[in-house]
Design a protein around this motif. Sequence first.
Motif, PDB file in Angstrom:
ATOM      1  N   ALA A 171       0.827  -1.207   0.000  1.00 15.19           N
ATOM      2  CA  ALA A 171       0.000   0.000   0.000  1.00 15.19           C
ATOM      3  C   ALA A 171       0.864   1.260   0.000  1.00 15.19           C
ATOM      4  N   PHE A 172       1.954   1.231   0.762  1.00 13.92           N
ATOM      5  CA  PHE A 172       2.843   2.387   0.800  1.00 13.92           C
ATOM      6  C   PHE A 172       3.536   2.567  -0.541  1.00 13.92           C
ATOM      7  N   GLY A 173       3.975   1.458  -1.149  1.00 12.09           N
ATOM      8  CA  GLY A 173       4.585   1.547  -2.472  1.00 12.09           C
ATOM      9  C   GLY A 173       3.624   2.101  -3.509  1.00 12.09           C
ATOM     10  N   ASP A 174       2.368   1.679  -3.442  1.00 14.10           N
ATOM     11  CA  ASP A 174       1.352   2.209  -4.355  1.00 14.10           C
ATOM     12  C   ASP A 174       1.180   3.712  -4.154  1.00 14.10           C
ATOM     13  N   ARG A 175       1.193   4.140  -2.904  1.00 14.66           N
ATOM     14  CA  ARG A 175       1.025   5.563  -2.601  1.00 14.66           C
ATOM     15  C   ARG A 175       2.200   6.373  -3.129  1.00 14.66           C
ATOM     16  N   LEU A 176       3.413   5.864  -2.952  1.00 17.24           N
ATOM     17  CA  LEU A 176       4.591   6.561  -3.485  1.00 17.24           C
ATOM     18  C   LEU A 176       4.498   6.697  -4.999  1.00 17.24           C
ATOM     19  N   ALA A 177       4.019   5.632  -5.653  1.00 14.11           N
ATOM     20  CA  ALA A 177       3.880   5.669  -7.110  1.00 14.11           C
ATOM     21  C   ALA A 177       2.866   6.719  -7.526  1.00 14.11           C
ATOM     22  N   THR A 178       1.749   6.789  -6.811  1.00 12.15           N
ATOM     23  CA  THR A 178       0.717   7.776  -7.120  1.00 12.15           C
ATOM     24  C   THR A 178       1.232   9.200  -6.945  1.00 12.15           C
TER      25      THR A 178
END
Length: 228
Positions: A171-178
């Motif tokens: 979830a954190f990786g997805d947020r960084l990507a966004t």
Amino acid sequence: MSDAEELRIAQQRHDELVALRRGTLASVHSWELVTAVDGPGTRLTVFLSGCPLRCQYCHNPDTLRLRDGTVTPLQDALATIRLYRTVFAATGGGVTLSGGEPLMQSDFVARVFAECRALGVHTALDTSGYLGRNASDALLADTDLVLLDVKSGLPETYREVTSRRLEPTIAFGDRLATLGVPAWIRFVLVPGLTEAVDNVDAVAGIVARWPNVERVEVLPFHQMGESK
């Protein structure tokens, strides 16, 4: 000990805990000046105490408990950072907050990174991502690079390795990507634990969906933490 002395000590401890929560104090394990390890250029890496994970191969077990660090005022940390500004400028380096897990002390991280932004100093956050929810958007806006430790691609292996769940890291990786925050991915290849082909494939599948990833580091397992 007199009642007055006990009251003074209790008040001092209360004030210290409040300051830790606000980020004006931090529990710091150690400091280290390194090159080409924890981000670009010469880095002042600050190892903060405290971590929610219990990785089988942890090489910094002496950073696991928050209370074991040295209580350090924010202003002392900023003074040290200012001391090395010319080194950072000459080498393209900066400040890396590591641990332990720095996001256990996210308010301190936010304050340090905000000051680094004002000083023009590059910032890097070395994290497992498990406490990514603690990182505010403002903190991430002041973060130039995240060193994200993806310890496993399979949930069952991640739990075996860390005793925790994989989902918060994803979830954190997805947020960084966004948000478009640059990231370097770190994955430790541990014989008999994380080296299985399906686990490596799963890590690759997770990372492939993050367009903000600039580098993937597959790190060999070592025994440097055995003496600790």
